[in-house]
Every structure is written in C-alpha cells, then in structure tokens.
Design a protein around this motif. Structure first.
Motif, mmCIF file in Angstrom:
data_model
loop_
_atom_site.group_PDB
_atom_site.id
_atom_site.type_symbol
_atom_site.label_atom_id
_atom_site.label_comp_id
_atom_site.label_asym_id
_atom_site.label_seq_id
_atom_site.Cartn_x
_atom_site.Cartn_y
_atom_site.Cartn_z
ATOM 1 N N GLY A 186 0.824 -1.194 0.000
ATOM 2 C CA GLY A 186 0.000 0.000 0.000
ATOM 3 C C GLY A 186 0.864 1.252 0.000
ATOM 4 N N TRP A 187 0.224 2.408 0.130
ATOM 5 C CA TRP A 187 0.949 3.660 0.170
ATOM 6 C C TRP A 187 1.592 3.843 1.540
ATOM 7 C CZ3 TRP A 187 -3.552 7.009 -2.189
ATOM 8 C CH2 TRP A 187 -3.644 6.723 -3.549
ATOM 9 N N LEU A 188 2.813 4.332 1.535
ATOM 10 C CA LEU A 188 3.564 4.499 2.784
ATOM 11 C C LEU A 188 4.222 5.871 2.802
ATOM 12 C CD1 LEU A 188 5.336 1.010 2.931
ATOM 13 C CD2 LEU A 188 3.265 1.694 4.140
ATOM 14 N N PHE A 189 4.354 6.427 3.998
ATOM 15 C CA PHE A 189 5.009 7.717 4.184
ATOM 16 C C PHE A 189 6.495 7.492 4.425
ATOM 17 C CE2 PHE A 189 6.170 11.264 7.125
ATOM 18 C CZ PHE A 189 6.098 12.280 6.198
ATOM 19 N N TYR A 190 7.320 8.414 3.965
ATOM 20 C CA TYR A 190 8.754 8.166 3.915
ATOM 21 C C TYR A 190 9.435 8.136 5.281
ATOM 22 C CZ TYR A 190 10.026 13.079 4.777
ATOM 23 O OH TYR A 190 10.205 14.309 5.337
#
Length: 924
Positions: free
Chosen positions: A457-461
């Motif tokens: 899924g989308w992940l924050f850095y």
C-alpha cells in the motif's frame, strides 16, 4: 407450544432478569460503579494517529473502510495531514480546500461521529504553513545586508543592491552610516528609486550598512495538490490573517467540527525578519536597532554585541508568539476548535509557546536504549537523534502550569528503519513519554491507502508504518489497549510535581555569535545539553523529584499561597530552584524575592550575574545589583552549588523508589494520590517500596492485563510502604486513597513462590494466515522454532501471522494459584488463545501472560498467533525488482535519508523459538 407463547415466556424471563439485577445492585450500595476501577474509555484516552492523505487521493468508500479498521484496532482519533501523492493516481487527487475536498472532510467527520473517533486537521498541507494564498509579500522573510566603506569626501558610485544575486529582489529598508566612534547617521531618505545614495562622507572613515527585506524562497515541504506555494511569514499579523482567510473562505460560515487544528514543528528555514521589524523592536526594547547595526551584524565575543543580539532574539520570539501562535489560536477558537502545536524548532521561548495553545505537543525522534533484558533496540540514524526525557518535559510543564488537561506527542518519528520497527520497541518508548508527563499519544503514523493498491500500500517516507497492511497490525489493539488504560488514568487527575525549575532562556539569547537562535530537536547538544539547567533537571529526576520547568513569563503568573507556589492551572509547588544563570530579567529576580518573602523556599545554584539586553542597561543594572545585595538578608532564600543535595538538607526528599531502578509520575485525582510506576531496569523487583505519602489503603492496577486489587500499606514515619512485584519491562499504578475507594474490589494477588513448571511436551502444529507473498505450507514441530529456520523461500520471505498450536493436559486446577505462560523468544508479537478463548497479547518484554482463568482440568489447547515484521517480504520484493515505491517529491528512504534498498538485508528471525512453559505460582 405456539410462537406467541414462546415470545411471552421470553419477555417474562427478561423482565424477571432485569428485576433481579436491580435488586442485586441495590443490595450492595455503590458496588456497581466500583467493581471496575478503570475509567470507561473516551476518545482522548485512546491513542490517535497522524493520518497521511497522499495526494488527497481519498474517496468515501475507502475512507469508510479504513476508518472502520482503525476503530476496530482501538484508535480514538485521527489527525489529517495532506501531503504529496503516489504516481499513477493523479486522476484521484482532490485539490486541498476545494469544494470536493471539503465535502470529503465533512464525510470523515460524520463517520468519526458514528465511530466515536475524533478528527484533527493541520492548517495546511505538508509543512510548514504556506500555500498558494501566500503572496511574495506574505512569504517567509529574511534579513539581508551589505556593507560599504567610504573615506572623507567619498560617495557611492554604484546603486545600493544586495551582494548576492539570489537576493536581487530584496527591498531596501534602511541605510545607516557609522563613523569610527560609533556615531550613526540614518541616510535612508537620501537613496533614490534607482538605489543611488546622494551623500558625501564627511570627516573620517565611514561604514555604511544597507539593510534589505529579503525572502527565503522556501516552499511548502511535501505539499499536497492545492497546497503548493511559499512558506508563511509567521512574524506578520497581516500575513497570518491573509493565510487563514483561505480556510474561512473554504469552510464559509458552516461549522466544520474538527476537534483541533494542528501545527507541526517549526521548520521555517532562514526566516529571521519581517517588514516593520525595526518599529516593533523599538516599541518592545526601547531603543532604535538601526543605530546598533554593527552589533547586530558582528560575530565577536563583545558583551555589547551579545546584549543587542539578545534583544533581537527576544523580539523575534515575541513576534512569533503574538503574531502567529496566539493569533492562530484565537482564530481556531472562533471556529470552536482547539489548537495543537509543536514548539520545538522555534526561535522563541518554547515554554511560552506551549503555554499559548490548547494542547502542547512534543515529538519523539529516533529510538532509546533500555537496559531491559531481552529488549531489542531499533536501528538508529547516524545523526544520533533520540528521545530526550528533559526535552519532552517542556510541553508538559507548560500544560501543568496553565491547567491544560492534554499533553500530546508525535510518537515514533523514525523509531527505527522502515519495516523493522516492532511493537516491542513501542511499549517502553511510549512509557518514556508518559513518564515525562505526556498523556495523549499520536502515532506517526497511518498512511491512507485505497483497497485496490497492492501490498504494502501507500507508505510515508519517515513513518513507522502503522498501517493495516503491516504484518503486526492484528496485534495493534493489544498495545492500544495498554495505552488506553494508562492514558485513562493519567488524564483523570492533576500532575503532582513539587519542584519548579527555572529555565534561563536568556542565557541562550545572550550570545555574540550567529543570528537568530532556533531551538530544534536536532541541535539539543548546542542549546540544551551543555546548560546547567539540563544537568540539574536530570539530577532531580534521578533523585525522585517531580519537576516542572518555568519561564520568566510563566513565573510572573504564579502566586504564593501558604508556603506553596500556586499556578493558574491549579498545580502547587513546594520549592523553586534556580540554576546558575548569567542573565535574569530584573522583573524575574524581583518576583523571586517577593515569593521568598511570602514563605516560598527558593534555592539558587548561584546568584545571577546581570540583566539581559542592552536597552536602558545602566539603570536596570544598578537596580539589579541593589536587589542582589538585598537577597543576603532575605528569608527562605538558599544559595548552594549543589541544589539537589540542598533539597535534602531542607528535609525535602525525593521518592525513594527511583533508587530501586523504578521511574514514576505522580498525580492527584479526587482526593487520591496515584503513582504510575515503570520498571525499565535490569532486574525484576519483589520487595516493599516506600512512597512519600501516608495511607494504608492501596489499590494496585496492572495496565498490561487490566488486573486490579487492593492491598494494605505499612506506615513508617511520613511514608507508606507497599509490597510491589513488578518485572523488568512492566508498569503498575499504585493508588493511595481511603477505605471507601476500595469497597467491592478484590484483594490483590501476590505471587508467593514458584510451585511448579508445566512443560508443554506435545507436538506443535505451525500454520499460516494473513500474509505473503505466499502462505507457506503447514508443518509439524517437536517444539517451536522460528519459521525462518525452516528450508525454503516461502518461509524466509513470509511476513504475516504464523500460528503455533499444541495441547496439554492438567490433572487438576488450583483456582487459588496463578498460571503464567512464558515464552523464551518471540519475533515479534503474539496473540494467545487458550481453549479457543482470547487470553491476551504478548508484545514486549517480559514475554509472559497470566492465563489462569482460561485453563481447565483435563485437556487444554494453546494457540499462539505470532506476527513478524514486514522486512522479509519487502526484502523479497526488492530482490525480485517488484515495484512498490513510486511517489512524487520523495520515495520511501532509509533511516539516513539515503536510497532505500532492502535487497541486501539479512532474513529477520520470525516466529516463536525455544521453550514454552507454564509457571504455576502459589498466591497469597
């Protein structure tokens, strides 16, 4: 029997049950409310999370599904933070504050109401505040200057312009000439529109200072679509008003319903000025800064330079507090919302900024080392940043002094490397927050991700990936339940710290080197660690004193009351400690003397040397010296080079439990004194412990499993002695009250001795669920081993849930005993099922769980559902070049902000290993 007869019979039985229940409750007055002393959780008792909206690519279907998952995992609220988006999904982006975006926000708020989840919103996108509504005029501003030198009769033959072409658009503000004696001539009006100066230098050598109002050019970092633009000039009321007007327009007159507006840590780089600064300075400091430009721009060790710069830095701090923080808070209150603010990074007095908002917030960055045996530390960044218990007390101190019930924390920023941070790291780290007075945890964070986006899924850095796709997500509720129990108690009372420690912020401002001083998390070794204040704060905590910090402004709000310092927030302090301070305002010293004369005990490490600043210095210095001389005869003032031992000589002792390796916070609640006690030491503790309170009636509460019970204390002198059994890695609430507070509650069960060890010698079955890249085949084991020790890539690459199952027989059950399940080694967390009943969560050291009430005579079944880290699956994807990391502006990076690459990682041990036994104890 007819259907009607069955229904009537059921109704009769229900009615009889209700009547009997009422009779039973009425027969034991008060018992119904007291059978469970844990408060019923509300939203703010539960952990919240920052909720990254990547590209604002959100829709109601996916938002609804995501919020349901968060609710089921035990989250109490979310903090929406729009940021950059994922590539390939641009057609889903919503522009920030567009009608579609606002309608989506309203949907989230309504969904939150249905789920009993609160919603906060950052007043912008990315960070810091800025966006398309910020014009060049309203953008973050910097001071630009250029120096020219002229001899007698000379004049400038070139236009006055900044030396650096990058500042060519900077606007000329002032031109001032200084002779060799320091005499000044303001020449601004002699400069024409082309920048030419019409002035001939008179007798002597002259230095001309040209001052420009420049712009930093900083853009919003990690902006979401519709949030791009210049960073705001936080020092300008006009700029702040223009900025907030965009939100007023978008929200119109309708009630939004967010609980709080949020501001991240101050990261406005290079902004050290604002139009009109010279006028603001003169109003506040009483002299014309234009006449002291040589001192402002110098970088020497001259005392006069330090004084002028101290005044400049204080003025910058005043403008930030008044023109931004206070103004933003007033705006939020006008919209029936609170403000939540991180002050660190600001060029201002952090305590004063925290005191201005409704919910002061700290940030924990990096990871700590704990001496707990078996604790697995995280991977640390090369920068060496880690949570600092003293720094974390700045927001809580301001909250305690001003009576603010909530102190929050952006928790676990870069706790460790991506995909390798475990729940076992979270627990002691969050306990360190609680011990600093923080009571409202925000995880950093959850990244919104649509259901059709493949794993992970989308992940924050820069996050610990608190997301439903994380392999340990099914166990998050266990940690959340623990945090909820702790916060429900910590939020229920007023912190009971007796020592107030003065923070000499003027010693930071009084420095001839450099310009503006930004007090960031990443330079504490410059502004915090070298200070005597820091050494004393650590010593006080190590010696068991409850301590809050106070600024000059906050000190002025206190009142002397029957030998205590009374704060506006209701906290009362027994003593004021003043570290060695070079500079102290005259007003502060006078206030301290007034307190002493009214019966407050004041302890100086040494008396301050002088007043800060340059304005009206001679008069202030004279009055300061007179006041210092008068302190020698003042009552209740003590001067000692060791202020901590000085407290002991005054018969004012810290809590002795710290000398047993324990840490604590103490609070008052409804006539009760409550200690939150944590064992982060090397050894288990089983002994009588002294507390600085007097009560024989004690309630012990275990936030790990929710157990509770009363015990009796022994009174020795002015202390209560309580028998504590607290293993390393565990915590406990110890509540002192009266007998009535214990009515109807069970007695606390102490482990008296180890009675036997029950070996689980039957075979084990290992199966898999909820993971990937594929589910390994089931297997039989003689005893538990890591599944990564089994041959085949299906095992080594799997991230998810592995289920270890076995059975055992108990010939008899001792209901007066206690049965603890003990695991040798766990990677990384486990949910325990005994006889198909959920017995609880094991997620951190010690890997033990009381399973007594789930056991039965005869055959018993044990199911241990183990979650590992995401690391092995990410390693598999990286090795096989499976794309997962493709975002605008920045992809997921490693902990040192380098290109992320897990292909060379070692396989992370996963599963259960070693002996699994049940330890049976006799109880008393």
């Amino acid at each position: 029997m007819s259907t009607r007869t069955v229904v009537l019979k059921d109704i009769r039985n229900i009615f009889i049950g209700i009547v009997l229940s009422c009779l039973l409750l009425n027969s034991v007055p008060g018992t119904a409310q007291q059978l469970n002393p844990w408060p019923k959780p509300i939203q703010e008792n539960k952990p919240w999370a920052r909720w990254w909206w990547m590209g604002n690519a959100v829709d109601t279907v996916n938002l609804s599904a995501a919020m349901q998952k968060y609710h089921e995992a035990g989250f109490g609220g979310l903090e929406i933070a729009p940021i950059y988006g994922a590539k390939g999904f641009e057609d889903r982006y919503l522009r920030f504050l567009s009608p579609a975006w606002v309608n989506t926000l309203r949907f989230v708020l309504h969904k939150g109401d249905r789920l009993d989840m609160g919603v906060d919103l950052t007043t912008g996108t990315g960070w810091p505040f800025g966006g398309p509504q910020v014009s060049t005029e309203d953008a973050a501003t910097k001071l630009v200057y250029r120096i020219y030198r002229l001899g007698k009769g000379q004049r400038l033959t070139e236009a006055i312009r900044p030396a650096d072409q990058r500042d060519k658009k900077a606007v000329l503000s002032e031109v001032v000439a200084f002779d060799g004696e320091g005499n000044a001539k303001i020449l601004t009006e002699k400069v024409d529109t082309q920048g030419m100066l019409d002035w001939d230098a008179p007798q002597g050598d002259w230095t001309l200072y040209a001052v420009f109002v420049g712009k930093t050019g900083q853009q919003v970092k990690r902006a979401a679509p519709g949030g791009e633009g210049y960073t705001l000039d936080h020092f300008s009321t006009a700029a702040v008003d223009h900025y907030l007007n965009r939100f007023d327009t978008a929200f119109a007159e309708q009630e939004i319903g967010v609980r709080a507006f949020y501001n991240d840590s101050y990261e406005v780089y290079g902004a050290d000025w604002t139009p009109g600064f010279f006028s603001e300075f003169e109003q506040r400091r009483g002299y014309d800064l234009r006449l002291h430009l040589p001192e402002l721009f110098a970088d020497t060790g001259d005392v006069r330079v330090a004084r002028v710069k101290a005044d400049y830095r204080e003025t910058v701090g005043d403008l930030l507090r008044e023109n931004f923080t206070e103004r933003w808070t007033a705006w939020a209150h006008g919209r029936h919302a609170k403000t939540k603010n991180q002050a660190h990074g600001s060029p201002s007095n952090l305590l004063d900024l925290y005191a201005t908002v409704d919910i002061p917030e700290m940030e924990t960055f990096g990871s700590s080392d704990f001496p707990i045996p078996g604790f697995k530390p995280g991977i640390k960044p090369k920068s060496g940043d880690k949570p600092d218990p003293v720094l974390m007390k700045f927001p809580s101190s301001a909250a305690h002094l001003k009576g603010k019930p909530l102190v929050s924390s952006e928790t676990f920023t870069w706790l460790g490397e991506h995909f390798r941070s475990s729940l076992s790291q979270f627990k002691p780290e969050v306990e360190q927050c609680f011990l600093a007075g923080i009571n409202h945890v925000f995880y950093h964070g959850i990244t919104y991700s649509p259901q059709d986006v493949p794993w992970p899924g989308w992940l924050f850095y820069a996050s610990v990936n608190m997301v439903p796709t994380n392999s340990w997500w099914p166990h998050v509720r266990g940690l959340n339940t623990y945090i909820t129990r702790v916060q429900s108690i910590l939020q229920s009372g007023v912190m009971d710290n007796e020592v107030l420690l003065y923070w000499p912020a003027y010693d930071i401002w009084d420095d001839p080197k450099g310009g503006m001083k930004s007090l960031t998390y990443h330079n504490v070794e410059d502004w915090l660690h070298p200070a005597t204040f820091y050494r004393i704060a650590r010593a006080l905590m190590d010696e068991g004193y409850g301590v809050d910090f106070v600024s000059d402004r906050l000190l002025a709000d206190l009142q002397a009351d029957r030998g205590h310092l009374q704060s506006p927030g209701g906290n009362r302090y027994r003593v004021l400690l003043v570290p060695a301070a070079r500079r102290m305002p005259l007003e502060t010293l006078a206030k301290i003397k007034e307190f002493a004369e009214k019966g407050i005990q004041v302890v100086f490490e040494q008396l301050p040397e002088d007043v800060p600043g340059f304005g009206n210095y001679e008069q202030r210095n004279r009055l300061f010296k007179q006041l210092i001389d008068s302190l020698s005869s003042a009552t209740n003032i003590h001067v000692t080079p060791d202020v901590v031992s000085g407290l002991g000589k005054m018969k004012f002792m810290g809590e002795p439990l710290v000398h047993e390796g324990l840490r604590f916070v103490r609070l008052k609640s409804g006539g009760k004194t409550i200690y939150y006690v944590v064992n982060h030491g090397k050894e288990d503790l089983d002994k009588w412990i002294a507390f600085n309170t007097q009560s024989r009636h004690v309630l012990l509460m275990d936030p790990q499993q929710g157990d509770f019970g009363w015990c009796n204390a022994k009174i020795q002198g002015n202390q209560s002695q309580v028998h504590l059994q607290i293993r390393t890695g565990e915590s406990l609430f110890v509540q002192f009250g009266d007998q009535s507070s214990l009515d109807g509650l069970p007695r606390w069960n102490y482990r008296e001795a180890l009675d036997s060890i029950i070996e689980l010698s039957n075979a084990w079955k290992l199966s898999f669920r909820e993971g990937g890249p594929q589910l390994p085949v089931d297997t039989q084991l003689k005893q538990p081993i890591y599944w990564t020790a089994l041959p085949g890539e299906a095992y080594s690459s799997f991230s998810g849930i592995g289920v270890y199952e076995t059975s055992f027989t108990l010939d008899a059950i001792d209901r007066a005993g206690r049965y603890d399940l003990v695991l040798d080694d766990l990677a990384e967390s486990a949910r325990i099922w005994v006889n198909d009943e959920d017995a609880g969560w094991i997620g951190s050291v010690p890997y033990q769980l009381d399973i007594s009430k789930y056991l039965k005579q005869g055959k018993n079944t044990l199911r241990i559902e183990v979650a590992n880290l995401m690391a092995n699956r990410i390693r598999f994807m990286e090795k096989n070049h499976i794309k997962w990391n493709d975002y605008h502006e920045i992809n997921v990076v490693n902990i040192d902000y380098k290109t992320f690459d897990a292909s060379g990682w070692d396989i992370q041990p996963s599963g259960l290993q070693g002996n699994v036994v049940i330890r049976k104890y006799r109880l008393r």
